[in-house]
Design a protein around this motif. Structure first.
Motif, PDB file in Angstrom:
ATOM      1  N   UNK A  15      42.127  36.034  45.875  1.00 44.80           N
ATOM      2  CA  UNK A  15      42.502  37.034  46.891  1.00 44.80           C
ATOM      3  C   UNK A  15      44.024  37.657  46.788  1.00 44.80           C
ATOM      4  N   UNK A  16      44.726  36.222  46.453  1.00 43.18           N
ATOM      5  CA  UNK A  16      46.125  36.466  46.348  1.00 43.18           C
ATOM      6  C   UNK A  16      46.538  37.149  45.141  1.00 43.18           C
ATOM      7  N   UNK A  17      45.728  36.771  44.198  1.00 45.73           N
ATOM      8  CA  UNK A  17      45.815  37.304  42.769  1.00 45.73           C
ATOM      9  C   UNK A  17      45.615  38.663  42.812  1.00 45.73           C
ATOM     10  N   UNK A  18      44.601  39.048  43.395  1.00 48.75           N
ATOM     11  CA  UNK A  18      44.188  40.652  43.595  1.00 48.75           C
ATOM     12  C   UNK A  18      45.168  41.358  44.449  1.00 48.75           C
ATOM     13  N   UNK A  19      45.798  40.570  45.256  1.00 52.26           N
ATOM     14  CA  UNK A  19      46.884  41.530  46.149  1.00 52.26           C
ATOM     15  C   UNK A  19      48.046  41.616  45.109  1.00 52.26           C
ATOM     16  N   UNK A  20      48.508  40.635  44.247  1.00 53.84           N
ATOM     17  CA  UNK A  20      49.346  40.895  43.317  1.00 53.84           C
ATOM     18  C   UNK A  20      49.257  42.086  42.435  1.00 53.84           C
ATOM     19  N   UNK A  21      48.103  42.201  41.949  1.00 57.14           N
ATOM     20  CA  UNK A  21      47.469  43.272  41.028  1.00 57.14           C
ATOM     21  C   UNK A  21      47.723  44.419  41.721  1.00 57.14           C
ATOM     22  N   UNK A  22      47.173  44.522  43.127  1.00 59.31           N
ATOM     23  CA  UNK A  22      47.272  45.642  43.892  1.00 59.31           C
ATOM     24  C   UNK A  22      48.708  46.252  44.008  1.00 59.31           C
ATOM     25  N   UNK A  23      49.636  45.193  44.385  1.00 64.16           N
ATOM     26  CA  UNK A  23      51.007  45.667  44.161  1.00 64.16           C
ATOM     27  C   UNK A  23      51.473  46.232  42.852  1.00 64.16           C
ATOM     28  N   UNK A  24      50.927  45.879  41.961  1.00 62.58           N
ATOM     29  CA  UNK A  24      51.418  46.265  40.564  1.00 62.58           C
ATOM     30  C   UNK A  24      50.626  47.573  40.352  1.00 62.58           C
ATOM     31  N   UNK A  25      49.900  47.999  41.321  1.00 59.90           N
ATOM     32  CA  UNK A  25      49.447  49.465  41.156  1.00 59.90           C
ATOM     33  C   UNK A  25      47.753  49.501  40.849  1.00 59.90           C
TER      34      UNK A  25
END
Lengths: 199, 173
Positions: free
Chosen positions: A5-15
């Motif tokens: 989930x944390x990895x996905x959240x980082x990706x989400x932060x990258x747009x």
């Protein structure tokens, strides 16, 4: 391999919107059910669940993967639930099931007439579900949230402590008191006491 | 022996499997031997089971699409609000976030690796030092033996064979 989930959240932060979509699809069921069980109003639970995910999206740019994403998500949901519960108390509103009780707080069986076409067992089950919901709704705010999180969301005590912002021993005591209160309420309502537990 | 008043507050945590193994075993023993606590435990278990019988609600079909539409709109609005510099900063921050995440993950693992390494070093040290620890120190020569050695320095008798009886014999001569 399952992306964390944390990895996905980082990706989400990258747009990356597809990462956010995956996160929502992972947690939508858990969050809707959690909020519904906490406030007892399905339509409001749907709105608040959307609000939870949108808040996650909005604060994605400030997200730091210091804690588990799940705990952070529940923390947002818990805050929204607390606000909703307080609003309802302030405006004299409560869950939908309250409409099924009379002034003395006893079940208004006339409201249950809709289910009278059902077979007896189903009717009994429905009635029992309403009573259990009522018992949960009558618990104090923190006890209610803690017992819902441990029973339905399968969160550990330390995760609940993190979400509610208290110590693990406080959570232990909250859950014990909640279960004691529920036990007494359900016994009064004539539910439970089948004594079929195994040590 | 634990008292009932100490056991009761632990029952909920026991049901949720949130007590350590040794404590769970003690609680199990107590529940088996105390009828009142067993009754209380069963009531709490029934409460928990009754709660679990509540059906869960289904997610509306359009929930995901609604959230995604609102999120996309929000993203567009947020982007419009930022000027070029802020947008560039956001981009840089986002890139750094990934590095930070890798660092956090590594830091968590590094703690485990460091602890394991330290434990192995300490255990290895003790194993290597064990013969030294368990070997008794060299004792001082027996005073009688030293005396015998002095007395018999000019004699042919070897020190190894000197016993107390023989010493007495030598001294008697």
């Amino acid at each position: 391999m399952r992306v964390s989930d944390e990895e996905l959240m980082i990706r989400c932060r990258n747009g990356d919107m597809s990462a956010f979509e995956l996160l929502v699809s992972r947690y939508q069921n858990a969050i809707i059910n959690f909020i519904y069980r906490s406030i007892g109003d399905y339509h409001r639970a749907e709105d608040l669940s959307q609000e939870t995910f949108l808040r996650v999206f909005k604060s994605a740019s400030r997200y730091e993967p210091k804690a588990q994403f799940k705990n952070w998500l529940y923390k947002i949901a818990v805050n929204l639930c607390k606000n909703e519960i307080r609003d309802r108390q302030r405006h004299g509103l409560s869950s939908l099931e309250d409409f099924m009780t009379d002034e003395e707080g006893k079940i208004n069986y006339a409201v249950l007439r809709d289910f009278s076409q059902m077979p007896d067992v189903l009717y009994e089950k429905k009635e029992q579900q309403i009573l259990i919901r009522q018992a949960i709704d009558s618990l104090p705010e923190n006890q209610r949230l803690a017992i819902i999180m441990v029973t339905y969301q399968n969160l550990r005590y330390d995760e609940i402590a993190n979400t509610l912002g208290c110590s693990v021993s406080a959570v232990k005591s909250l859950i014990h008191r909640a279960r004691q209160n529920l036990k007494n309420l359900l016994l009064e309502m004539g539910i439970g006491g089948s004594y079929n537990a195994q040590v | 022996m634990l008292k009932c008043e100490d056991i009761r507050p632990q029952l909920s945590a026991y049901i949720d499997r949130e007590v350590p193994l040794w404590e769970a075993q003690m609680l199990r023993w107590h529940i088996r031997s105390c009828h009142e606590c067993a009754f209380e435990y069963m009531l709490l278990m029934d409460t928990s089971e009754a709660m679990k019988s509540l059906v869960s609600v289904a997610v509306p079909d359009n929930f995901l699409s609604e959230v995604m539409t609102k999120a996309s709109m929000m993203a567009v609005y947020e982007r419009k609000k930022l000027n070029l510099f802020q947008r560039a900063m956001r981009h840089v921050e986002a890139r750094f976030a990934r590095l930070k995440y890798i660092f956090y993950v590594f830091r968590g693992k590094a703690t485990v690796y460091a602890t394991t390494l330290m434990t192995l070093v300490v255990v290895g040290y003790f194993i290597s030092a064990m013969p030294k620890i368990f070997t008794p120190p060299l004792s001082k020569p027996h005073p009688m033996l030293v005396k015998a050695e002095v007395n018999c320095s000019k004699e042919i008798i070897s020190v190894e064979f000197v016993t107390s009886e023989r010493l007495r014999y030598i001294q008697g001569r």
